[in-house]
Design a protein around this motif. Structure first.
Motif, mmCIF file in Angstrom:
data_model
loop_
_atom_site.group_PDB
_atom_site.id
_atom_site.type_symbol
_atom_site.label_atom_id
_atom_site.label_comp_id
_atom_site.label_asym_id
_atom_site.label_seq_id
_atom_site.Cartn_x
_atom_site.Cartn_y
_atom_site.Cartn_z
ATOM 1 N N LEU A 108 6.498 2.257 -23.474
ATOM 2 C CA LEU A 108 5.920 3.399 -24.180
ATOM 3 C C LEU A 108 4.512 3.108 -24.692
ATOM 4 O O LEU A 108 3.590 3.884 -24.457
ATOM 5 N N VAL A 109 4.344 1.998 -25.388
ATOM 6 C CA VAL A 109 3.044 1.693 -25.987
ATOM 7 C C VAL A 109 1.983 1.494 -24.917
ATOM 8 O O VAL A 109 0.863 2.009 -25.025
ATOM 9 N N ASP A 110 2.306 0.749 -23.866
ATOM 10 C CA ASP A 110 1.328 0.507 -22.809
ATOM 11 C C ASP A 110 0.872 1.811 -22.157
ATOM 12 O O ASP A 110 -0.321 2.005 -21.880
ATOM 13 N N HIS A 111 1.813 2.722 -21.904
ATOM 14 C CA HIS A 111 1.431 3.997 -21.291
ATOM 15 C C HIS A 111 0.723 4.903 -22.295
ATOM 16 O O HIS A 111 -0.119 5.730 -21.888
ATOM 17 N N SER A 112 1.006 4.754 -23.570
ATOM 18 C CA SER A 112 0.264 5.509 -24.582
ATOM 19 C C SER A 112 -1.210 5.129 -24.548
ATOM 20 O O SER A 112 -2.095 5.988 -24.657
ATOM 21 N N ARG A 113 -1.471 3.847 -24.392
ATOM 22 C CA ARG A 113 -2.867 3.400 -24.297
ATOM 23 C C ARG A 113 -3.547 4.012 -23.078
ATOM 24 O O ARG A 113 -4.716 4.415 -23.133
ATOM 25 N N ALA A 114 -2.819 4.069 -21.968
ATOM 26 C CA ALA A 114 -3.388 4.643 -20.747
ATOM 27 C C ALA A 114 -3.668 6.134 -20.916
ATOM 28 O O ALA A 114 -4.690 6.644 -20.438
ATOM 29 N N ILE A 115 -2.777 6.845 -21.605
ATOM 30 C CA ILE A 115 -2.999 8.270 -21.864
ATOM 31 C C ILE A 115 -4.276 8.462 -22.674
ATOM 32 O O ILE A 115 -5.052 9.387 -22.439
ATOM 33 N N LEU A 116 -4.497 7.567 -23.626
ATOM 34 C CA LEU A 116 -5.677 7.655 -24.480
ATOM 35 C C LEU A 116 -6.961 7.362 -23.715
ATOM 36 O O LEU A 116 -7.972 8.052 -23.883
ATOM 37 N N LYS A 117 -6.926 6.354 -22.840
ATOM 38 C CA LYS A 117 -8.172 5.823 -22.284
ATOM 39 C C LYS A 117 -8.519 6.340 -20.895
ATOM 40 O O LYS A 117 -9.642 6.116 -20.422
ATOM 41 N N PHE A 118 -7.573 7.021 -20.228
ATOM 42 C CA PHE A 118 -7.847 7.522 -18.885
ATOM 43 C C PHE A 118 -7.935 9.040 -18.889
ATOM 44 O O PHE A 118 -7.571 9.711 -19.862
ATOM 45 N N LYS A 119 -8.363 9.571 -17.774
ATOM 46 C CA LYS A 119 -8.400 11.023 -17.581
ATOM 47 C C LYS A 119 -7.943 11.340 -16.161
ATOM 48 O O LYS A 119 -7.728 10.434 -15.343
ATOM 49 N N GLY A 120 -7.773 12.624 -15.873
ATOM 50 C CA GLY A 120 -7.438 13.034 -14.523
ATOM 51 C C GLY A 120 -6.095 12.510 -14.045
ATOM 52 O O GLY A 120 -5.117 12.475 -14.791
ATOM 53 N N GLU A 121 -6.069 12.060 -12.803
ATOM 54 C CA GLU A 121 -4.817 11.623 -12.190
ATOM 55 C C GLU A 121 -4.238 10.401 -12.886
ATOM 56 O O GLU A 121 -3.007 10.291 -13.004
ATOM 57 N N GLN A 122 -5.097 9.501 -13.345
ATOM 58 C CA GLN A 122 -4.593 8.307 -14.034
ATOM 59 C C GLN A 122 -3.883 8.691 -15.328
ATOM 60 O O GLN A 122 -2.831 8.147 -15.656
ATOM 61 N N GLN A 123 -4.451 9.622 -16.060
ATOM 62 C CA GLN A 123 -3.823 10.063 -17.301
ATOM 63 C C GLN A 123 -2.516 10.791 -17.019
ATOM 64 O O GLN A 123 -1.515 10.579 -17.706
ATOM 65 N N GLN A 124 -2.510 11.645 -16.005
ATOM 66 C CA GLN A 124 -1.296 12.383 -15.662
ATOM 67 C C GLN A 124 -0.180 11.442 -15.219
ATOM 68 O O GLN A 124 0.992 11.654 -15.542
ATOM 69 N N ALA A 125 -0.542 10.386 -14.492
ATOM 70 C CA ALA A 125 0.457 9.400 -14.084
ATOM 71 C C ALA A 125 1.020 8.673 -15.293
ATOM 72 O O ALA A 125 2.228 8.409 -15.364
ATOM 73 N N ALA A 126 0.161 8.364 -16.269
ATOM 74 C CA ALA A 126 0.615 7.686 -17.484
ATOM 75 C C ALA A 126 1.540 8.589 -18.293
ATOM 76 O O ALA A 126 2.533 8.128 -18.867
ATOM 77 N N ILE A 127 1.226 9.886 -18.341
ATOM 78 C CA ILE A 127 2.091 10.846 -19.041
ATOM 79 C C ILE A 127 3.466 10.900 -18.382
ATOM 80 O O ILE A 127 4.499 10.884 -19.067
ATOM 81 N N HIS A 171 1.631 9.316 -31.270
ATOM 82 C CA HIS A 171 2.096 10.301 -30.296
ATOM 83 C C HIS A 171 1.581 11.693 -30.640
ATOM 84 O O HIS A 171 1.215 12.464 -29.751
ATOM 85 N N LYS A 172 1.514 12.006 -31.922
ATOM 86 C CA LYS A 172 0.983 13.308 -32.326
ATOM 87 C C LYS A 172 -0.500 13.426 -31.984
ATOM 88 O O LYS A 172 -0.980 14.487 -31.589
ATOM 89 N N VAL A 173 -1.216 12.320 -32.133
ATOM 90 C CA VAL A 173 -2.634 12.301 -31.774
ATOM 91 C C VAL A 173 -2.802 12.487 -30.269
ATOM 92 O O VAL A 173 -3.659 13.253 -29.808
ATOM 93 N N LEU A 174 -1.985 11.786 -29.490
ATOM 94 C CA LEU A 174 -2.076 11.884 -28.031
ATOM 95 C C LEU A 174 -1.737 13.281 -27.536
ATOM 96 O O LEU A 174 -2.278 13.734 -26.527
ATOM 97 N N ASP A 175 -0.830 13.967 -28.233
ATOM 98 C CA ASP A 175 -0.527 15.357 -27.878
ATOM 99 C C ASP A 175 -1.804 16.190 -27.863
ATOM 100 O O ASP A 175 -2.037 16.998 -26.949
ATOM 101 N N GLU A 176 -2.638 15.994 -28.873
ATOM 102 C CA GLU A 176 -3.869 16.765 -28.982
ATOM 103 C C GLU A 176 -4.888 16.327 -27.931
ATOM 104 O O GLU A 176 -5.553 17.166 -27.304
ATOM 105 N N ILE A 177 -5.004 15.031 -27.726
ATOM 106 C CA ILE A 177 -6.008 14.521 -26.794
ATOM 107 C C ILE A 177 -5.658 14.883 -25.351
ATOM 108 O O ILE A 177 -6.519 15.286 -24.566
ATOM 109 N N ALA A 178 -4.380 14.737 -24.995
ATOM 110 C CA ALA A 178 -3.959 15.002 -23.619
ATOM 111 C C ALA A 178 -3.657 16.476 -23.377
ATOM 112 O O ALA A 178 -3.565 16.923 -22.230
ATOM 113 N N GLY A 179 -3.486 17.242 -24.454
ATOM 114 C CA GLY A 179 -3.182 18.665 -24.303
ATOM 115 C C GLY A 179 -1.771 18.923 -23.828
ATOM 116 O O GLY A 179 -1.500 19.977 -23.230
#
Length: 230
Positions: A108-127, A171-179
């Motif tokens: 969970l934590v490792d993928h949370s970091r990826a959600i925060l730091k990536f965009k596009g397909e990389q972020q969607q894969a982390a989600i 997780h609440k912060v990532l909700d806002e960042i990732a939409g």
């Protein structure tokens, strides 16, 4: 309670790994001094106390340092033996708690970091990976820790509650960042019910940082990460 010796916690306000330790110390009623670290300009004491990883959290007890958050939580449990207990007494269940704590940190934590730091397909894969691992976690805890009690540890929160729960402000912060909503009542009813009880704890309210401040910090981290990406 055993008389507390000098305890210091070297931490960083936005780190969920440090929040775990603060909550454990407060739950146990252990007096401590908190030392805020600037991770961009680490103190010589931090480098001295944690020369291997050079990171927070570090607990210093009676002049001796302990690093790594789960190791620190176990040290607290082994040193201050009065309730509330952070680990079950049964050796097998203690092992299961350690297993799921490790799973949470990696899955969970490792993928949370990826959600925060990536965009596009990389972020969607982390989600997608985060949600799948959360499903696995929920099935595991339902099988091993269910029983009508509010926390995985029983009536009071324990090590696994702190490990998973401390990250929930992020997780609440990532909700806002990732939409997107990473954790939903429809898909994760057990986790959501447990989070309701966890967020209602006084030690959680006293430890979690202001959401707006944490969100602003997260956006800066994200901007820096994206600026450095190819």
């Amino acid at each position: 309670m055993e008389e507390a010796k000098a305890v210091k916690l070297y931490g960083m306000w936005a780190s969920s790994f440090c929040m775990r330790i603060e909550m454990a110390l407060k739950l146990k009623g252990i007096p401590y001094e908190y030392v805020e670290e600037d991770l961009g300009n680490k103190s010589q004491l931090l480098l001295q106390y944690n020369p291997v990883h050079k990171m927070v959290p570090v607990l210093v007890h009676d002049g001796r340092s302990i690093a790594e958050s789960v190791v620190i939580l176990e040290y607290i449990e082994d040193t201050w033996k009065d309730p509330p207990f952070l680990l079950p007494h049964d050796p097998y269940m203690r092992a299961r708690v350690r297993f799921w704590a490790q799973f949470s940190d990696h899955a969970l934590v490792d993928h949370s970091r990826a959600i925060l730091k990536f965009k596009g397909e990389q972020q969607q894969a982390a989600i997608a990976e985060f949600r799948e691992n959360l499903r696995i976690l929920e099935e595991g805890i339902e099988k091993e820790f269910s029983g009508g009690k509010p926390f995985f540890n029983g009536k009071t929160p324990g090590l696994l509650d702190l490990v998973i729960g401390a990250s929930s402000c992020w997780h609440k912060v990532l909700d806002e960042i990732a939409g997107v909503k990473l954790i939903t009542r429809e898909n994760n009813p057990i986790v959501c019910s447990w989070l309701d009880a966890f967020w209602d704890l006084d030690v959680v309210k006293a430890t979690f940082p202001d959401h707006g401040r944490l969100t602003a910090y997260a956006r800066r981290v994200r901007e820096n990460a994206l600026a450095m990406s190819p």
